[in-house]
Design a protein around this motif. Structure first.
Motif, PDB file in Angstrom:
ATOM      1  N   SER A 247       0.807  -1.222   0.000  1.00  0.00           N
ATOM      2  CA  SER A 247       0.000   0.000   0.000  1.00  0.00           C
ATOM      3  C   SER A 247       0.842   1.276   0.000  1.00  0.00           C
ATOM      4  N   LYS A 248       2.088   1.178   0.397  1.00  0.00           N
ATOM      5  CA  LYS A 248       2.951   2.352   0.478  1.00  0.00           C
ATOM      6  C   LYS A 248       4.040   2.277  -0.584  1.00  0.00           C
ATOM      7  N   PRO A 249       4.694   3.401  -0.879  1.00  0.00           N
ATOM      8  CA  PRO A 249       5.826   3.343  -1.813  1.00  0.00           C
ATOM      9  C   PRO A 249       6.899   2.392  -1.262  1.00  0.00           C
ATOM     10  N   MET A 250       7.525   1.627  -2.152  1.00  0.00           N
ATOM     11  CA  MET A 250       8.491   0.621  -1.735  1.00  0.00           C
ATOM     12  C   MET A 250       9.851   1.254  -1.451  1.00  0.00           C
ATOM     13  N   THR A 251      10.246   1.217  -0.190  1.00  0.00           N
ATOM     14  CA  THR A 251      11.584   1.648   0.197  1.00  0.00           C
ATOM     15  C   THR A 251      12.426   0.396   0.360  1.00  0.00           C
ATOM     16  N   VAL A 252      13.628   0.417  -0.205  1.00  0.00           N
ATOM     17  CA  VAL A 252      14.460  -0.780  -0.297  1.00  0.00           C
ATOM     18  C   VAL A 252      15.818  -0.557   0.339  1.00  0.00           C
ATOM     19  N   TRP A 253      16.299  -1.598   1.022  1.00  0.00           N
ATOM     20  CA  TRP A 253      17.666  -1.652   1.545  1.00  0.00           C
ATOM     21  C   TRP A 253      18.192  -3.048   1.276  1.00  0.00           C
ATOM     22  N   SER A 254      19.485  -3.155   0.961  1.00  0.00           N
ATOM     23  CA  SER A 254      20.107  -4.460   0.735  1.00  0.00           C
ATOM     24  C   SER A 254      21.491  -4.481   1.350  1.00  0.00           C
ATOM     25  N   ASP A 255      21.937  -5.691   1.681  1.00  0.00           N
ATOM     26  CA  ASP A 255      23.300  -5.860   2.188  1.00  0.00           C
ATOM     27  C   ASP A 255      24.294  -6.002   1.035  1.00  0.00           C
ATOM     28  N   ASP A 256      23.823  -5.892  -0.185  1.00  0.00           N
ATOM     29  CA  ASP A 256      24.661  -6.020  -1.380  1.00  0.00           C
ATOM     30  C   ASP A 256      24.751  -4.652  -2.065  1.00  0.00           C
ATOM     31  N   GLU A 257      25.943  -4.101  -2.149  1.00  0.00           N
ATOM     32  CA  GLU A 257      26.152  -2.766  -2.727  1.00  0.00           C
ATOM     33  C   GLU A 257      25.734  -2.697  -4.189  1.00  0.00           C
ATOM     34  N   GLU A 258      25.974  -3.770  -4.941  1.00  0.00           N
ATOM     35  CA  GLU A 258      25.608  -3.788  -6.356  1.00  0.00           C
ATOM     36  C   GLU A 258      24.088  -3.659  -6.517  1.00  0.00           C
ATOM     37  N   ILE A 259      23.354  -4.344  -5.676  1.00  0.00           N
ATOM     38  CA  ILE A 259      21.891  -4.255  -5.710  1.00  0.00           C
ATOM     39  C   ILE A 259      21.443  -2.853  -5.330  1.00  0.00           C
TER      40      ILE A 259
END
Length: 144
Positions: free
Chosen positions: A39-51
């Protein structure tokens, strides 16, 4: 001289093959994450710098520097699993992490040289998420 040219050509071929498979991985991953409807805008975090870099360049996602600010966490290693993850959606890049991280909703991994996608229906429903029509074929009832 012929040996050096041969080795050089093999190295260049492997380099380009590696880059194209990485690009394919990132393209598939972007399509997967954008197909998870929230329902909300997708905020993303990853442990992979390339991603993180690939998602940052995409205008579909809001990439955050801290996992605390993210709604979707993309993990490649269990050792990077945040301690506080309540209210976060976790997507993993290793099939075994689906077993090890009970909050994870799905996985994207390579097996026998082919990309595989798995979503667990019970976890998707638990977290009140919906999948787009193109991701529904990857829904599974159980892991084993």
């Amino acid at each position: 001289m012929k040996k050096i040219i041969f080795l050089l050509s093999i190295s260049i071929t492997l380099l380009f093959a590696s880059n194209s498979s990485d690009e394919l991985k990132l393209k598939i991953l972007k399509n997967i994450i954008s197909g998870i409807e929230n329902s909300k805008p997708m905020t993303v975090w990853s442990d992979d710098e390339e991603i993180m870099s690939a998602f940052y360049l995409s205008k579909k996602f809001v990439v955050v520097d801290r996992y605390e600010d993210a709604k979707m966490i993309i993990l490649s290693k269990k050792s990077n699993l945040p301690k506080r993850r309540r209210g976060k959606h976790i997507f993993v890049l290793d099939y075994n992490l689906l077993y090890e991280i009970p909050e994870s909703i799905g996985a994207f991994f390579w097996k026998k040289g082919r990309p595989n996608i798995v979503f667990l229906k019970s976890r998707i429903e638990e977290q009140s998420l919906k999948l787009s029509a193109n991701l529904k074929p990857y829904l599974e009832e159980k892991l084993w």
